[in-house]
Design a protein around this motif. Structure first.
Motif, PDB file in Angstrom:
ATOM      1  N   LYS A  24      36.726  30.403  43.714  1.00 38.30           N
ATOM      2  CA  LYS A  24      36.062  29.647  42.648  1.00 38.30           C
ATOM      3  C   LYS A  24      34.580  29.451  42.961  1.00 38.30           C
TER       4      LYS A  24
ATOM      5  N   ARG B  15      32.796  32.742  42.679  1.00 39.01           N
ATOM      6  CA  ARG B  15      32.646  33.074  41.265  1.00 39.01           C
ATOM      7  C   ARG B  15      31.443  32.345  40.654  1.00 39.01           C
TER       8      ARG B  15
ATOM      9  N   LEU C 238      33.539  40.027  38.580  1.00 34.58           N
ATOM     10  CA  LEU C 238      34.107  38.941  37.775  1.00 34.58           C
ATOM     11  C   LEU C 238      35.346  39.415  37.018  1.00 34.58           C
ATOM     12  N   ARG C 239      35.281  40.652  36.517  1.00 39.95           N
ATOM     13  CA  ARG C 239      36.447  41.215  35.834  1.00 39.95           C
ATOM     14  C   ARG C 239      37.612  41.376  36.795  1.00 39.95           C
TER      15      ARG C 239
ATOM     16  N   ASP D   5      39.214  38.072  37.254  1.00 43.19           N
ATOM     17  CA  ASP D   5      40.058  37.745  36.099  1.00 43.19           C
ATOM     18  C   ASP D   5      41.387  38.478  36.159  1.00 43.19           C
ATOM     19  N   ALA D   6      41.331  39.724  36.590  1.00 40.32           N
ATOM     20  CA  ALA D   6      42.534  40.552  36.640  1.00 40.32           C
ATOM     21  C   ALA D   6      43.324  40.332  37.932  1.00 40.32           C
ATOM     22  N   GLU D   7      42.832  39.395  38.751  1.00 45.21           N
ATOM     23  CA  GLU D   7      43.430  39.115  40.058  1.00 45.21           C
ATOM     24  C   GLU D   7      43.513  40.349  40.937  1.00 45.21           C
TER      25      GLU D   7
ATOM     26  N   TRP E  37      40.549  41.119  42.581  1.00 44.58           N
ATOM     27  CA  TRP E  37      39.281  40.998  43.288  1.00 44.58           C
ATOM     28  C   TRP E  37      39.416  41.291  44.784  1.00 44.58           C
TER      29      TRP E  37
END
Ligand code: ZN
Length: 113
Positions: A4, A7, A68-69, A72-74, A76
């Motif tokens: 977090k 991010r 960042l994408r 979001d898609a886990e 990373w």
């Protein structure tokens, strides 16, 4: 640092880059042609510097958006080459990386040869 926090840092960085990109665009738009030839040379040199800055800015924005994408898609912290988990320390130092340290080393070796 957790995901977090990283991010948030990336979003801030993206905002900075977007601001820089706007300023570069304004520079291209508002620029008046130089008055004489001696000025033209300096002018062109400046343009080259700004152009490479522009390129780097765009590249950085692309890789941050990609990171960042991936968050979001886990995905990373998943290596895009081998599917193993990317080390947390590596992600903290290089939040936009898509490779684990092993695959990054393999690529580097391949690039050198
Ligand atoms: Zn890997």
């Amino acid at each position: 640092m957790d995901q977090k926090a990283i991010r948030k840092k990336l979003l801030e960085e993206l905002e900075n880059l977007a601001g820089r990109s706007d300023r570069i665009e304004a520079h291209w738009r508002d620029e008046a042609p130089p008055a004489d030839w001696s000025e033209l040379a300096i002018h062109q040199e400046n343009d080259e510097v700004i152009e490479s800055l522009d390129e780097r800015t765009q590249e950085q924005m692309v890789s941050i958006r990609q990171a960042l994408r991936r968050m979001d898609a886990e995905e990373w912290d998943t290596c895009s080459d081998c599917g193993e988990e990317i080390q947390a320390a590596r992600l903290e130092a290089l939040p936009t990386t898509t490779l684990c340290v092993r695959c990054a080393e393999v690529r580097e070796t391949l690039n050198k040869s």
